[in-house]
Design an enzyme around this catalytic site. Structure first.
Site: not given
Ligand SMILES: [Zn+2]
Length: 352
Positions: A58-59, A62, A156
């Site tokens: 996930h990170e 980003h 987010d």
């Molecule tokens: Zn996030």
């Protein structure tokens, strides 16, 4: 973000594990290895490791998208609920912020969507342990993706909402609007939590505080952008001598209504004395010199320091004012009140 441990570096970005996540992993592994809680076995421990993988993915997504826009990433901090990619500065283009913010949750949702049919098809042929892990890995990705898309800071989704709004209004107005939507959502969540699941109340508090903090921080940074200490400091500083008595300084405070004074021995700044330091002094000690009560370790600033940094220093160190030093000389003083006034004036001119 303090309280985290660097574990590795990807794309040149240090990845740190927050202690809450580390603790959770250690506890679950210990419980599993020593069979402390019935039902918590190695499978559960592996599941936590898979959660870790989902959060990393996930990170990194980003960060990958951010880097594509030329936004520098300071570090990634992994938390059990998602993690934080600390960008050196916010992307100025709302469309970029939107894409960066949405990429993380999206990767989890896409992964869940792709894996679910595979699970339906092959799940039965797996051992019960693997079947369990497979199913929960999909569920975790679904929850991570959905939870992070909640339109509230610090999720987010809050950023996505702000970026969407910022295409129609100013960044400040968009942040304020997104924050109030987030807070409203948190209140609804808490009310639902009271009736259905107390865990929701905790999440609601977390969301409420996050929305509040983010909007304050953005407001502060935006309103103070481009202002340096010399622009708003008080140039003519009233100082006191270390040998001045408590009574004398009290009279000074009463006359000038400034709550704190640099203590200056004629050549050097030797301390700072505030009303707060003096008010507990008992009557019989009020003819003593203030050097006995002053703070000697004085935090200072310089005329060219930006005011947003000064505000941070004031807040972190819980002090009300900083003497301004240039070339070893005391040239002014800047207080929290000065900064708040500057913010208020800026806000008034920006909204009109
Ligand atoms: Zn996030």
């Amino acid at each position: 973000m303090k309280y985290s441990l660097k574990i590795f570096t990807v794309f040149g970005i240090p990845v740190e594990l927050h202690f809450s996540f580390l603790l959770l992993m250690v506890v679950i592994y210990l419980v599993a290895i020593f069979n402390l809680v019935p039902g918590v076995d190695v499978t559960i421990a592996v599941l936590i490791t898979l959660l870790f993988a989902a959060v990393v993915l996930h990170e990194l997504t980003h960060s990958y998208v951010a880097q594509g826009y030329g936004v520098e990433i300071d570090r990634i901090v992994l938390l059990p609920i998602g993690g934080v990619s600390a960008m050196k500065e916010l992307p100025k283009d709302p469309h970029q912020e939107l894409m960066i913010a949405i990429a993380g949750p999206l990767v989890n949702l896409v992964l869940a969507a792709v894996l679910y049919p595979v699970y339906l098809f092959f799940g039965d042929s797996l051992s019960p342990g693997l079947n369990f892990l497979f199913f929960y890995f999909i569920l975790m990705n679904l929850v991570l993706g959905a939870f992070n898309l909640l339109p509230a800071f610090p999720m987010d989704g809050g950023r996505v909402l702000r970026a969407y709004l910022a295409q129609k209004m100013s960044f400040i107005k968009a942040t304020e609007t997104a924050a109030s939507i987030g807070k409203t959502l948190a209140i609804i969540m808490a009310i639902v939590g009271i009736f259905f699941n107390p865990f929701l109340i905790f999440i609601a508090i977390f969301v409420y505080l996050g929305a509040d903090q983010e909007s304050k921080m953005v407001l502060l940074n935006t309103l103070l952008e481009g202002i340096n200490v010399e622009d708003i400091m008080t140039g003519e500083v009233k100082t006191v001598k270390p040998t001045d008595t408590v009574n004398e300084v009290f009279r000074l405070i009463f006359r000038h209504r400034h709550m704190g004074y640099p203590v200056y021995d004629g050549e050097n700044l030797v301390g700072i004395i505030t009303f707060h330091d003096l008010s507990p002094v008992p009557e019989e000690k009020k003819n003593l010199p203030v050097e006995e009560f002053m703070t000697r370790d004085v935090l200072v600033t310089s005329p060219d320091e930006d005011v947003a940094t000064v505000m941070e220093k004031l807040n972190i160190n819980k002090v009300g004012r900083l003497p301004v030093i240039e070339g070893g000389r005391l040239v002014g003083i800047i207080s929290k009140t000065d900064i708040m006034k500057a913010m208020e004036i800026r806000k008034g001119t920006m909204n009109s």
